[in-house]
Design a protein around this motif. Structure first.
Motif, PDB file in Angstrom:
ATOM      1  N   ARG A  39       0.828  -1.196   0.000  1.00 43.84           N
ATOM      2  CA  ARG A  39       0.000   0.000   0.000  1.00 43.84           C
ATOM      3  C   ARG A  39       0.872   1.260   0.000  1.00 43.84           C
ATOM      4  O   ARG A  39       0.620   2.210  -0.747  1.00 43.84           O
ATOM      5  N   ILE A  40       1.919   1.258   0.810  1.00 45.04           N
ATOM      6  CA  ILE A  40       2.818   2.412   0.866  1.00 45.04           C
ATOM      7  C   ILE A  40       3.570   2.562  -0.449  1.00 45.04           C
ATOM      8  O   ILE A  40       3.718   3.669  -0.968  1.00 45.04           O
ATOM      9  N   ASN A  41       4.032   1.454  -1.006  1.00 47.80           N
ATOM     10  CA  ASN A  41       4.721   1.530  -2.302  1.00 47.80           C
ATOM     11  C   ASN A  41       3.778   2.032  -3.389  1.00 47.80           C
ATOM     12  O   ASN A  41       4.190   2.768  -4.289  1.00 47.80           O
ATOM     13  N   GLY A  42       2.509   1.643  -3.320  1.00 47.99           N
ATOM     14  CA  GLY A  42       1.531   2.143  -4.285  1.00 47.99           C
ATOM     15  C   GLY A  42       1.343   3.641  -4.168  1.00 47.99           C
ATOM     16  O   GLY A  42       1.247   4.354  -5.168  1.00 47.99           O
ATOM     17  N   LEU A  43       1.281   4.137  -2.927  1.00 47.94           N
ATOM     18  CA  LEU A  43       1.149   5.582  -2.730  1.00 47.94           C
ATOM     19  C   LEU A  43       2.375   6.326  -3.274  1.00 47.94           C
ATOM     20  O   LEU A  43       2.249   7.363  -3.930  1.00 47.94           O
ATOM     21  N   ILE A  44       3.549   5.779  -3.006  1.00 43.64           N
ATOM     22  CA  ILE A  44       4.778   6.415  -3.497  1.00 43.64           C
ATOM     23  C   ILE A  44       4.814   6.393  -5.017  1.00 43.64           C
ATOM     24  O   ILE A  44       5.186   7.386  -5.659  1.00 43.64           O
ATOM     25  N   LEU A  49       4.421   9.098 -10.240  1.00 46.94           N
ATOM     26  CA  LEU A  49       3.832   9.222 -11.568  1.00 46.94           C
ATOM     27  C   LEU A  49       3.173  10.586 -11.761  1.00 46.94           C
ATOM     28  O   LEU A  49       3.292  11.195 -12.824  1.00 46.94           O
ATOM     29  N   SER A  50       2.484  11.073 -10.735  1.00 42.50           N
ATOM     30  CA  SER A  50       1.843  12.379 -10.872  1.00 42.50           C
ATOM     31  C   SER A  50       2.896  13.481 -11.004  1.00 42.50           C
ATOM     32  O   SER A  50       2.713  14.435 -11.759  1.00 42.50           O
ATOM     33  N   LEU A  51       4.005  13.337 -10.279  1.00 36.81           N
ATOM     34  CA  LEU A  51       5.084  14.327 -10.415  1.00 36.81           C
ATOM     35  C   LEU A  51       5.709  14.270 -11.800  1.00 36.81           C
ATOM     36  O   LEU A  51       6.016  15.309 -12.396  1.00 36.81           O
ATOM     37  N   GLY A  56       6.794  16.718 -16.863  1.00 33.05           N
ATOM     38  CA  GLY A  56       7.074  16.351 -18.255  1.00 33.05           C
ATOM     39  C   GLY A  56       7.213  17.520 -19.205  1.00 33.05           C
ATOM     40  O   GLY A  56       8.214  17.631 -19.921  1.00 33.05           O
ATOM     41  N   PRO A  57       6.230  18.421 -19.276  1.00 30.53           N
ATOM     42  CA  PRO A  57       6.364  19.544 -20.220  1.00 30.53           C
ATOM     43  C   PRO A  57       7.563  20.445 -19.911  1.00 30.53           C
ATOM     44  O   PRO A  57       8.242  20.908 -20.825  1.00 30.53           O
ATOM     45  N   TYR A  58       7.809  20.668 -18.635  1.00 29.96           N
ATOM     46  CA  TYR A  58       8.949  21.509 -18.268  1.00 29.96           C
ATOM     47  C   TYR A  58      10.268  20.835 -18.622  1.00 29.96           C
ATOM     48  O   TYR A  58      11.224  21.493 -19.014  1.00 29.96           O
ATOM     49  N   ARG A  59      10.306  19.498 -18.475  1.00 22.70           N
ATOM     50  CA  ARG A  59      11.514  18.758 -18.828  1.00 22.70           C
ATOM     51  C   ARG A  59      11.779  18.856 -20.323  1.00 22.70           C
ATOM     52  O   ARG A  59      12.922  18.993 -20.759  1.00 22.70           O
ATOM     53  N   ALA A  60      10.717  18.816 -21.129  1.00 23.81           N
ATOM     54  CA  ALA A  60      10.885  18.928 -22.581  1.00 23.81           C
ATOM     55  C   ALA A  60      11.417  20.307 -22.950  1.00 23.81           C
ATOM     56  O   ALA A  60      12.311  20.438 -23.795  1.00 23.81           O
ATOM     57  N   VAL A  61      10.878  21.347 -22.321  1.00 18.54           N
ATOM     58  CA  VAL A  61      11.363  22.705 -22.599  1.00 18.54           C
ATOM     59  C   VAL A  61      12.818  22.838 -22.171  1.00 18.54           C
ATOM     60  O   VAL A  61      13.641  23.413 -22.884  1.00 18.54           O
TER      61      VAL A  61
END
Length: 91
Positions: A39-44, A49-51, A56-61
Motif C-alpha cells: 500500500r505504501i509503495n503504491g502511494l509512493i 507518476l503524478s510528479l 514532463g512539459p517543463y523537462r521537454a522545454v
C-alpha cells in the motif's frame, strides 16, 4: 500408561499447539506487513507518476533549451579542423 507418560503426552501436545499458534500469528503478521508495504509503495508510485506527469512539459522545454545552449557554446569555440591546420603550419 503411567502418570509420567500422560504428563509427557499432554506437554508434547500443548507444545505442538503453541508452535502452530505462533506460526499462524507470525504468518498473519507477515501478511499484514506485506500488505502495508504494498500500500505504501503504491502511494509512493502514484506520487512519482503524478510528479512525472506534471514535470514532463517543463523537462521537454529544458531539454530543448539545453540543446540550443549546447549549439551556441559549440559555435563559439574554434573548429577542430581549424585547430589542426593551424598547428601543422607552425612546425
Amino acid at each position: 500408561m503411567t502418570v509420567v507418560e500422560v504428563i509427557y503426552v499432554v506437554a508434547a501436545t500443548l507444545w505442538i499447539l503453541v508452535v502452530v499458534a505462533a506460526a499462524c500469528v507470525g504468518g498473519r503478521y507477515l501478511l499484514k506487513l506485506r500488505a502495508r508495504r504494498r500500500r505504501i509503495n503504491g502511494l509512493i508510485d502514484n506520487m512519482r507518476l503524478s510528479l512525472e506527469r506534471a514535470i514532463g512539459p517543463y523537462r521537454a522545454v529544458a531539454g530543448g533549451f539545453a540543446a540550443l545552449l549546447q549549439r551556441l557554446v559549440d559555435g563559439l569555440g574554434p573548429d577542430a579542423r581549424t585547430v589542426l591546420s593551424s598547428s601543422r603550419g607552425r612546425r
